[in-house]
Design an enzyme around this catalytic site. Sequence first.
Site, mmCIF file in Angstrom:
data_model
loop_
_atom_site.group_PDB
_atom_site.id
_atom_site.type_symbol
_atom_site.label_atom_id
_atom_site.label_comp_id
_atom_site.label_asym_id
_atom_site.label_seq_id
_atom_site.Cartn_x
_atom_site.Cartn_y
_atom_site.Cartn_z
ATOM 1 N N SER A 48 0.826 -1.192 0.000
ATOM 2 C CA SER A 48 0.000 0.000 0.000
ATOM 3 C C SER A 48 0.862 1.245 0.000
ATOM 4 C CB SER A 48 -0.912 0.007 1.231
ATOM 5 O OG SER A 48 -0.143 0.252 2.388
ATOM 6 N N HIS A 49 0.203 2.397 -0.163
ATOM 7 C CA HIS A 49 0.917 3.666 -0.170
ATOM 8 C C HIS A 49 1.662 3.893 1.134
ATOM 9 C CE1 HIS A 49 1.869 7.856 -0.438
ATOM 10 N NE2 HIS A 49 1.028 8.152 0.536
ATOM 11 N N SER A 50 1.003 3.652 2.289
ATOM 12 C CA SER A 50 1.669 3.900 3.561
ATOM 13 C C SER A 50 2.829 2.942 3.781
ATOM 14 C CB SER A 50 0.671 3.790 4.722
ATOM 15 O OG SER A 50 0.053 2.516 4.751
ATOM 16 N N VAL A 53 5.720 4.462 1.918
ATOM 17 C CA VAL A 53 6.296 5.616 2.618
ATOM 18 C C VAL A 53 7.203 5.154 3.743
ATOM 19 C CG1 VAL A 53 5.753 7.616 4.068
ATOM 20 C CG2 VAL A 53 4.429 7.184 2.005
ATOM 21 N N LEU A 364 -6.249 3.066 -1.277
ATOM 22 C CA LEU A 364 -4.839 3.133 -1.636
ATOM 23 C C LEU A 364 -3.934 2.851 -0.445
ATOM 24 C CD1 LEU A 364 -4.915 6.318 -3.899
ATOM 25 C CD2 LEU A 364 -4.584 3.949 -4.650
#
Length: 471
Positions: A48-50, A53, A364
């Site tokens: 996922s996006h997190s 990151v 997302l």
Amino acid sequence: FCPPPPRPAFNKPAAALCLCLSLVARHMVGIYHQNIKPLHHPHGPPLSHSSGVRARQEQVPFVLVEDDAFFEESIAPLLGKHVTLSSVSDATTLTSGAADAPGLTGKASRGRPEAGAPSWKGEAPRRISKLSASAAVVPLAEVEAGSCGSKAAACSRLSRLAVDSKGNSGSEFAAPPGVVLPFGTMELALEAGGHASAFRDLLSQLDDMLREPEDDPRNARLARLCEEVQGLILNSSKLPDEVIKALQDSLPADSPVIARSSANVEDLAGLSGAGLYDSIPGIDPSSATSLQRGIALVWASLFSRRAVLSRGAGGIPSQAAAMAVLLQPQLCPDLSFVLHTAHPVTRDAGVMWAEVAPGQGEILATGSRGAAWRMEIGKAGDTLRMLSFANFSTAWLVARGTGKGGVATLAPTTVDYSSQALSGSEEARAQLSRRLLGVGAALEAEMGGAQDVEGCIAAGQLYIVQTRPQP
């Protein structure tokens, strides 16, 4: 998630490759050991996006394997052996290697300095001292990072930039209004019920426990203690009626509200905290119970087990952490997006990367299986390269009144891609890429460096809801 073995006394930097088997593992990059490098299991949730990151912040490779046969034939036989993992933009290899072969070594970084972002320096947050409407409800335009957190301060700046962007056809965007409950509000709400001393004692126990040797009994006790802290917040914190009334007067009565975290330990240089703290959507602002519950859930997320472990890995005691809450009207987007103004994989500053999905942006960040519309947007010449087309089977929409305490949940709705312009129209894709390019370039220039931007399209209007320095 396979629990880590006891920490060895390394004579030199070493690395382990960790198979993450469950959803919680995507938040655990670098928590269990400074030298563990995670490899995602094929039956776990998608990257996922997190997750991305956190992985980039820790400067470790994070690889998704979706081919079951490849896992069984090529990865499983290497368990317990020395290996070399190589992952670049177009290929990933995992090979066996000698014990003294060079590989992934060294301490996981807390992240490189990022332009335009404050760093964690251990300063005490500025907490309010009186639980009154005038002190506890801060208009977004008056927010300061020292008392309301970097996320709320960035949203305040976004609201000003949105006003300035009006009339600029290439870079115009909107930003939702809001109010903030600053640092100290949670502690005062607990104090009002006579629970301040118990709360401080529990935080002291948390910090003492993180200094103990790590083993299964300690981890179990830590989990129970985190649950006790969260339970105290959820069951014993109460905002006075005048504060609730001030919130209701400041928020639109005809729209659900989202309560967002804005801690002093997130959205910082080298400490993004992406995915660690909760946002609670679908709050009914006309209901005092719904408002109180949603705010308390955000406060409580500061002391989840994974948040406590993550801060502990960075040397940040729980007693130093503070949580402000940003309340804003809940947008109902047709599309949500994440935009990196520099390519997150190749680090090419001349190429932006966008992920776009139907409905709410949670899809997302929650590991839902499927792909987004992924775009590479060249800054020079406004070039667009489609990397994938969306195929999420559902979009997430707010279902009001379905959750505990009047707090709504996000409900899945089947997506009909025949009606999605981004799937069927080259012009629609080109038009969106131009809008993202214009807004992304403007934010990058204003913020002083590459940005990790979150936003949406609602009723044709492009909204930016968050921007943070890109790891």
